[in-house]
Design a protein around this motif. Structure first.
Motif, PDB file in Angstrom:
ATOM      1  N   ASP A 155    -112.679 -27.714  61.940  1.00 60.28           N
ATOM      2  CA  ASP A 155    -113.720 -27.325  62.881  1.00 60.28           C
ATOM      3  C   ASP A 155    -113.127 -27.227  64.288  1.00 60.28           C
ATOM      4  O   ASP A 155    -112.435 -28.143  64.736  1.00 60.28           O
ATOM      5  CB  ASP A 155    -114.821 -28.388  62.844  1.00 60.28           C
ATOM      6  N   THR A 156    -113.387 -26.132  64.970  1.00 63.25           N
ATOM      7  CA  THR A 156    -112.857 -25.939  66.330  1.00 63.25           C
ATOM      8  C   THR A 156    -113.964 -26.001  67.392  1.00 63.25           C
ATOM      9  O   THR A 156    -113.747 -25.595  68.533  1.00 63.25           O
ATOM     10  CB  THR A 156    -112.114 -24.595  66.437  1.00 63.25           C
ATOM     11  N   GLU A 157    -115.130 -26.521  67.024  1.00 60.62           N
ATOM     12  CA  GLU A 157    -116.228 -26.639  67.994  1.00 60.62           C
ATOM     13  C   GLU A 157    -115.784 -27.478  69.194  1.00 60.62           C
ATOM     14  O   GLU A 157    -115.220 -28.561  69.035  1.00 60.62           O
ATOM     15  CB  GLU A 157    -117.439 -27.294  67.319  1.00 60.62           C
ATOM     16  N   ASP A 158    -116.032 -26.969  70.387  1.00 68.43           N
ATOM     17  CA  ASP A 158    -115.707 -27.665  71.643  1.00 68.43           C
ATOM     18  C   ASP A 158    -114.211 -27.888  71.848  1.00 68.43           C
ATOM     19  O   ASP A 158    -113.812 -28.762  72.618  1.00 68.43           O
ATOM     20  CB  ASP A 158    -116.450 -29.009  71.741  1.00 68.43           C
ATOM     21  N   LYS A 159    -113.392 -27.133  71.152  1.00 70.58           N
ATOM     22  CA  LYS A 159    -111.939 -27.276  71.302  1.00 70.58           C
ATOM     23  C   LYS A 159    -111.535 -27.030  72.755  1.00 70.58           C
ATOM     24  O   LYS A 159    -112.060 -26.138  73.422  1.00 70.58           O
ATOM     25  CB  LYS A 159    -111.245 -26.267  70.383  1.00 70.58           C
ATOM     26  N   LEU A 160    -110.600 -27.823  73.253  1.00 70.35           N
ATOM     27  CA  LEU A 160    -110.127 -27.663  74.620  1.00 70.35           C
ATOM     28  C   LEU A 160    -109.404 -26.331  74.790  1.00 70.35           C
ATOM     29  O   LEU A 160    -108.756 -25.842  73.864  1.00 70.35           O
ATOM     30  CB  LEU A 160    -109.171 -28.803  74.984  1.00 70.35           C
ATOM     31  N   LYS A 161    -109.511 -25.765  75.970  1.00 69.73           N
ATOM     32  CA  LYS A 161    -108.814 -24.510  76.260  1.00 69.73           C
ATOM     33  C   LYS A 161    -107.408 -24.782  76.811  1.00 69.73           C
ATOM     34  O   LYS A 161    -106.539 -23.903  76.776  1.00 69.73           O
ATOM     35  CB  LYS A 161    -109.621 -23.678  77.251  1.00 69.73           C
ATOM     36  N   THR A 162    -107.200 -25.981  77.325  1.00 68.68           N
ATOM     37  CA  THR A 162    -105.883 -26.364  77.835  1.00 68.68           C
ATOM     38  C   THR A 162    -105.420 -27.641  77.140  1.00 68.68           C
ATOM     39  O   THR A 162    -106.200 -28.298  76.436  1.00 68.68           O
ATOM     40  CB  THR A 162    -105.934 -26.592  79.355  1.00 68.68           C
ATOM     41  N   SER A 181    -113.036 -32.655  67.409  1.00 66.54           N
ATOM     42  CA  SER A 181    -113.496 -33.165  66.119  1.00 66.54           C
ATOM     43  C   SER A 181    -112.403 -32.883  65.099  1.00 66.54           C
ATOM     44  O   SER A 181    -111.649 -31.911  65.241  1.00 66.54           O
ATOM     45  CB  SER A 181    -114.795 -32.482  65.685  1.00 66.54           C
ATOM     46  N   PHE A 182    -112.350 -33.732  64.078  1.00 62.75           N
ATOM     47  CA  PHE A 182    -111.361 -33.563  63.026  1.00 62.75           C
ATOM     48  C   PHE A 182    -112.104 -33.609  61.697  1.00 62.75           C
ATOM     49  O   PHE A 182    -112.170 -34.641  61.027  1.00 62.75           O
ATOM     50  CB  PHE A 182    -110.289 -34.654  63.127  1.00 62.75           C
TER      51      PHE A 182
END
Length: 221
Positions: A155-162, A181-182
């Motif tokens: 899941d890549t929800e809310d993944k950081l851009k940096t 999240s993992f």
């Protein structure tokens, strides 16, 4: 043990009539559906406990099945009921700190998954550190053919851009370190859940999650 068609029928009807009057008039349908979910959960607990020693085989399924009543106090969505049954399985049932197994039962929208969803800041920091220190172990789990075939991508929800603080942008695992999240999941059809083999099938899927779960647990131990 399986999910009865009547349970899916109840949830479908609830989605079309999400109000207290209808729910009260169909309370017996809800109670029958919940009993089906509890019985199903009890058998699934036994299946998971057969390979995961952190899950007690005698875990009460009532501690795993989530409430169907929504907390609408701070939500713009004022519909009073969820239109699914949620099942969280861990050493402490649904109220688990750290990684856990999750089963979502909804007509034509069911799935099974597991991991750490939006972990607290300290837990997130520990998971990132574990991936940093043991990146080859992490890759051996998530790039395993059985794992990749069974589950969708992380899941890549809310993944950081940096890059997160303390990690260089050229870190070989930077795309994983950016995650907040993992978790992984697998979609389930009504037919799969209504089959007599549903528990065996879900147990096999959960077993394939076990190395992933163990890695996340080791980060917080």
């Amino acid at each position: 043990m399986k999910i009865e068609q009547s349970t899916f029928t109840f949830l479908s009807s609830l989605a079309k009539n999400n109000n207290r009057e209808w729910f009260q008039n169909h309370k017996s349908d809800y109670e029958a559906s919940r009993e089906n979910i509890l019985a199903f959960t009890q058998e699934l607990i036994k299946g998971i406990a057969s390979f995961d020693p952190t899950v007690p085989s005698a875990l009460d399924p009532k501690t795993c099945v989530m409430r169907i009543y929504r907390d609408v106090r701070f939500s713009l969505n004022k519909l009073p009921y969820k239109t699914n049954f949620g099942i969280g399985i861990s050493a402490a049932g649904k109220n688990f700190p750290g990684p856990g197994y999750y089963i979502h039962i909804a007509p034509n929208a069911s799935f099974v998954g597991g991991g750490s969803w939006h972990p607290a800041a300290d837990e997130l920091k520990d998971i990132r550190q574990e991936i940093d220190y043991n990146f080859s172990d992490w890759l051996s789990i998530i790039e395993n053919d059985d794992f990749k075939t069974e589950f969708e991508a992380l899941d890549t929800e809310d993944k950081l851009k940096t890059s997160p603080k303390g990690y260089p942008s050229d870190h070989p695992g930077i795309e994983y370190l950016k995650l907040k999240s993992f978790v992984v999941s697998k979609q389930l059809s009504n037919k799969q859940l209504s089959a007599e083999t549903a528990i065996d099938s879900l147990t096999r899927t959960a077993r394939k999650l076990y190395p992933f779960m163990n890695f996340l647990r080791s980060a917080n131990s």
